[in-house]
Design a protein around this motif. Structure first.
Motif, PDB file in Angstrom:
ATOM      1  N   ASP A 235       0.659  -1.118   0.122  1.00 49.88           N
ATOM      2  CA  ASP A 235      -0.084   0.121  -0.179  1.00 49.88           C
ATOM      3  C   ASP A 235       0.958   1.304  -0.041  1.00 49.88           C
ATOM      4  N   LYS A 236       1.369   1.415  -1.204  1.00 52.56           N
ATOM      5  CA  LYS A 236       2.321   2.875  -1.017  1.00 52.56           C
ATOM      6  C   LYS A 236       1.725   4.033  -0.847  1.00 52.56           C
ATOM      7  N   ARG A 237       0.411   4.164  -0.986  1.00 50.44           N
ATOM      8  CA  ARG A 237      -0.150   5.598  -0.667  1.00 50.44           C
ATOM      9  C   ARG A 237      -0.134   5.791   1.086  1.00 50.44           C
ATOM     10  N   LYS A 238      -0.399   4.439   1.756  1.00 52.82           N
ATOM     11  CA  LYS A 238      -0.059   4.526   3.037  1.00 52.82           C
ATOM     12  C   LYS A 238       1.024   4.662   3.531  1.00 52.82           C
ATOM     13  N   MET A 239       2.104   3.963   2.987  1.00 55.43           N
ATOM     14  CA  MET A 239       3.542   3.957   3.413  1.00 55.43           C
ATOM     15  C   MET A 239       4.052   5.396   3.276  1.00 55.43           C
ATOM     16  N   LYS A 240       3.634   6.231   2.271  1.00 55.91           N
ATOM     17  CA  LYS A 240       3.907   7.750   2.086  1.00 55.91           C
ATOM     18  C   LYS A 240       3.274   8.384   3.281  1.00 55.91           C
ATOM     19  N   LYS A 241       2.082   8.226   3.489  1.00 58.76           N
ATOM     20  CA  LYS A 241       1.567   9.003   4.696  1.00 58.76           C
ATOM     21  C   LYS A 241       2.271   8.570   5.981  1.00 58.76           C
ATOM     22  N   ILE A 242       2.615   7.517   6.383  1.00 61.93           N
ATOM     23  CA  ILE A 242       3.237   7.099   7.377  1.00 61.93           C
ATOM     24  C   ILE A 242       4.541   7.709   7.677  1.00 61.93           C
ATOM     25  N   LYS A 243       5.168   7.934   6.532  1.00 65.26           N
ATOM     26  CA  LYS A 243       6.726   8.308   6.496  1.00 65.26           C
ATOM     27  C   LYS A 243       6.606   9.727   6.810  1.00 65.26           C
ATOM     28  N   LYS A 244       5.392  10.557   6.208  1.00 62.33           N
ATOM     29  CA  LYS A 244       5.379  11.785   6.515  1.00 62.33           C
ATOM     30  C   LYS A 244       5.099  12.198   7.922  1.00 62.33           C
ATOM     31  N   GLN A 245       4.432  11.172   8.708  1.00 59.50           N
ATOM     32  CA  GLN A 245       4.036  11.438   9.983  1.00 59.50           C
ATOM     33  C   GLN A 245       5.291  11.048  10.937  1.00 59.50           C
ATOM     34  N   LEU A 246       6.179  10.043  10.403  1.00 62.69           N
ATOM     35  CA  LEU A 246       7.419   9.749  11.300  1.00 62.69           C
ATOM     36  C   LEU A 246       8.345  10.911  11.017  1.00 62.69           C
ATOM     37  N   ALA A 247       8.466  11.493  10.113  1.00 62.48           N
ATOM     38  CA  ALA A 247       9.552  12.485   9.793  1.00 62.48           C
ATOM     39  C   ALA A 247       9.831  13.529  11.065  1.00 62.48           C
ATOM     40  N   PRO A 248       8.891  14.093  11.419  1.00 59.53           N
ATOM     41  CA  PRO A 248       8.835  15.188  12.392  1.00 59.53           C
ATOM     42  C   PRO A 248       9.226  14.481  13.807  1.00 59.53           C
ATOM     43  N   LEU A 249       8.695  13.136  14.003  1.00 60.36           N
ATOM     44  CA  LEU A 249       9.112  12.669  15.206  1.00 60.36           C
ATOM     45  C   LEU A 249      10.528  12.224  15.419  1.00 60.36           C
ATOM     46  N   MET A 250      11.146  11.880  14.309  1.00 62.92           N
ATOM     47  CA  MET A 250      12.270  11.358  14.348  1.00 62.92           C
ATOM     48  C   MET A 250      13.377  12.688  14.231  1.00 62.92           C
ATOM     49  N   ALA A 251      13.037  13.595  13.709  1.00 64.50           N
ATOM     50  CA  ALA A 251      13.652  15.024  13.586  1.00 64.50           C
ATOM     51  C   ALA A 251      13.867  15.332  15.326  1.00 64.50           C
ATOM     52  N   GLN A 252      12.750  15.400  16.155  1.00 65.05           N
ATOM     53  CA  GLN A 252      12.593  15.591  17.320  1.00 65.05           C
ATOM     54  C   GLN A 252      13.623  14.908  18.325  1.00 65.05           C
ATOM     55  N   LYS A 253      13.604  13.587  17.947  1.00 65.06           N
ATOM     56  CA  LYS A 253      14.554  12.586  18.586  1.00 65.06           C
ATOM     57  C   LYS A 253      15.904  12.760  18.222  1.00 65.06           C
ATOM     58  N   ALA A 254      16.485  13.076  17.067  1.00 60.49           N
ATOM     59  CA  ALA A 254      17.891  13.326  16.745  1.00 60.49           C
ATOM     60  C   ALA A 254      18.331  14.658  17.423  1.00 60.49           C
ATOM     61  N   ALA A 255      17.232  15.660  17.411  1.00 56.93           N
ATOM     62  CA  ALA A 255      17.817  16.872  18.068  1.00 56.93           C
ATOM     63  C   ALA A 255      17.899  16.635  19.640  1.00 56.93           C
TER      64      ALA A 255
END
Length: 257
Positions: A235-255
């Motif tokens: 489900d590529k559409r759902k994968m893309k949506k989840i990636k967008k949700q993950l990105a800011p959380l991973m940025a917070q964690k890295a910071a």
């Protein structure tokens, strides 16, 4: 003496991550990382080029600053940049976990015994912190410690390796940096016997209370699980949506680290 009974991100990247941390933090325009020392590189602060002073200048190496016997680190603030509200991240290891009291942070420039310690293999804030003897580290284990204090409520909390350990109300301001000397001291004591030995690679200090890494992990784990399920279903559409949700959380964690 207490008795035997008793985190290199660029500034712009950090600011972008902090903007994403909304809700109970101060407005993003006011949020600030005040100090950031990457001791695998130098003693120069990456935020404002301020110098932290090592007890042994020869202790710096690619793994960080190695200290022992009172050769910790000290820093004189130019003003009260950090006082009663803060988040302090330390990334370090200690050579022993059964050495009685070992002082991690001194807030009072060696004028009192108050401060952040480890006692044998657990973390303890002397003298009013809760005495919870839960083992938390092994010798030479990498430790990521977050110590947070809210000046409005005087609530102090400690998180180690993503695990919340304890919190307490610091009624007597033992965790407030001394206003007279304005001195920060790490890994050194005011006496001869409670100096730790080990290595510290990063010290990062914010002038506000940050959410700890552990608060992000459950949501990250949940999204990762959903991503794997969507990938299996192609489900590529759902994968893309989840990636967008993950990105800011991973940025917070890295910071934070």
């Amino acid at each position: 003496m207490p008795s035997s009974s008793s985190l290199h991100c660029r500034a712009s990247g950090i600011a972008a991550a902090l903007v994403l941390i909304t809700g109970w933090l101060r407005p993003a325009a006011e949020a600030a990382e005040v100090y950031h020392w990457d001791l695998t590189q130098s003693t120069t602060d990456l935020v404002n080029s301020r110098q932290i002073v090592p007890g042994d200048p020869g202790g710096l190496g690619p793994g960080g600053y190695t200290f022992s016997g009172g050769q910790g680190l000290s820093f004189s603030q130019a003003g009260a940049e950090v006082s009663d509200t803060y988040t302090i991240f330390l990334v370090f290891s200690l050579t022993e976990n059964d050495a009685g009291y070992q002082r991690i942070i001194d807030f009072k420039n060696k004028n009192t015994d108050d401060g952040m310690y480890v006692y044998d293999d657990y973390f303890y804030f002397y003298s009013d912190g809760p005495d919870i003897p839960t083992p938390t580290f092994l010798p030479n284990q990498r430790i990521v410690m977050a110590l947070r204090r809210d000046g409005a409520t005087k609530l102090v909390s400690c998180v180690v390796n993503g695990r919340p350990l304890w919190s307490f109300v610091d009624s007597f301001d033992e965790g407030v940096f001394d206003a007279l000397f304005n001195q920060m001291r790490f890994f050194e004591d005011n006496g001869p016997t409670e100096h730790p030995a080990g290595t510290v690679s990063k010290i990062r200090i914010y002038d506000h209370v940050l959410p700890s890494e552990f608060t992000l992990n459950p949501r990250i784990a949940q999204l990762n699980k959903a991503f794997k399920k969507a990938k299996k279903a192609k489900d590529k559409r759902k994968m893309k949506k989840i990636k967008k949700q993950l990105a800011p959380l991973m940025a917070q964690k890295a910071a934070l680290l």
